[in-house]
Motif scaffolding. Structure first.
Motif, PDB file in Angstrom:
ATOM      1  N   GLU A  52       4.630  -1.144 -12.186  1.00 15.76           N
ATOM      2  CA  GLU A  52       3.722  -2.090 -11.934  1.00 15.76           C
ATOM      3  C   GLU A  52       2.472  -1.489 -12.646  1.00 15.76           C
ATOM      4  O   GLU A  52       2.102  -1.173 -11.129  1.00 15.76           O
ATOM      5  N   ILE A  53       1.867  -2.825 -13.080  1.00 13.40           N
ATOM      6  CA  ILE A  53       0.884  -3.039 -13.251  1.00 13.40           C
ATOM      7  C   ILE A  53       0.255  -4.364 -13.369  1.00 13.40           C
ATOM      8  O   ILE A  53       0.381  -5.603 -13.297  1.00 13.40           O
ATOM      9  N   ASP A  54      -1.002  -4.127 -12.037  1.00 10.46           N
ATOM     10  CA  ASP A  54      -2.045  -5.331 -11.956  1.00 10.46           C
ATOM     11  C   ASP A  54      -3.395  -4.898 -12.555  1.00 10.46           C
ATOM     12  O   ASP A  54      -3.846  -4.238 -11.833  1.00 10.46           O
ATOM     13  N   ILE A  55      -4.038  -6.272 -12.583  1.00 10.59           N
ATOM     14  CA  ILE A  55      -5.760  -6.117 -13.244  1.00 10.59           C
ATOM     15  C   ILE A  55      -6.137  -7.232 -11.993  1.00 10.59           C
ATOM     16  O   ILE A  55      -6.072  -8.783 -11.870  1.00 10.59           O
ATOM     17  N   GLN A  56      -7.223  -7.158 -10.968  1.00  6.91           N
ATOM     18  CA  GLN A  56      -7.472  -8.463 -10.482  1.00  6.91           C
ATOM     19  C   GLN A  56      -9.043  -8.692 -10.006  1.00  6.91           C
ATOM     20  O   GLN A  56      -9.472  -7.376  -9.392  1.00  6.91           O
ATOM     21  N   HIS A  57     -10.010  -8.930 -10.117  1.00  4.47           N
ATOM     22  CA  HIS A  57     -11.055  -8.787  -9.536  1.00  4.47           C
ATOM     23  C   HIS A  57     -11.593  -7.237  -9.946  1.00  4.47           C
ATOM     24  O   HIS A  57     -12.662  -6.458  -9.864  1.00  4.47           O
TER      25      HIS A  57
END
Length: 142
Positions: free
Chosen positions: A64-69
């Protein structure tokens, strides 16, 4: 008392290993350990590239890969079991790593590819225009 040539195990883990795994050595909540992911980062004028060592995972369900801020977070979970006639063995664990993206990262254009146990995440960067040099005169105060 130990003899002169007798060596005791070190009180602290290998410093390099500690930095690579960070605080992952400490148990997470609910008794599940979270391990660090070894990564390699490359930065060019056009893109930021992160390569992560994640052998033996299923891309569709384990990563799982997320990009936030401006922070890229990578999580993976391994659950593997092998059985032979009189022997079985299993390996499992959770892995996590977060990195701050460089300024100008185009988060919505990030791409990821998994091949031969290596996950490669590429995030394009906006090309910074070089501003012309402005000369400022200094006046003498009276």
């Amino acid at each position: 008392m130990p003899g002169i040539l007798e060596r005791r195990p070190p009180l602290f883990p290998d410093l390099v290993d500690w930095f690579e795994t960070g605080l992952a050595r400490f148990p997470a909540r609910r008794g599940i350990g979270v391990h660090g992911i070894r990564v390699e980062e490359q930065l060019s004028e056009a893109a930021y590239c992160l390569r992560a060592e994640l052998p033996g995972l299923d891309v569709d369900k384990d990563i799982e890969i997320d990009i936030q801020h401006g922070v890229l977070s990578l999580r993976a979970e391994r659950s593997e079991e092998t059985r032979q006639r009189h022997h079985s063995e299993f390996r499992y664990g959770s892995f996590a790593r977060s990195v701050r993206l460089p300024q100008g990262a185009k988060e919505n254009e990030a791409k990821a590819e998994y091949k031969d146990g290596i996950l490669t995440i590429t995030v394009p960067l906006t090309v910074a225009e070089k501003s012309p040099v402005t000369h400022v005169e200094v006046s003498r105060a009276e």
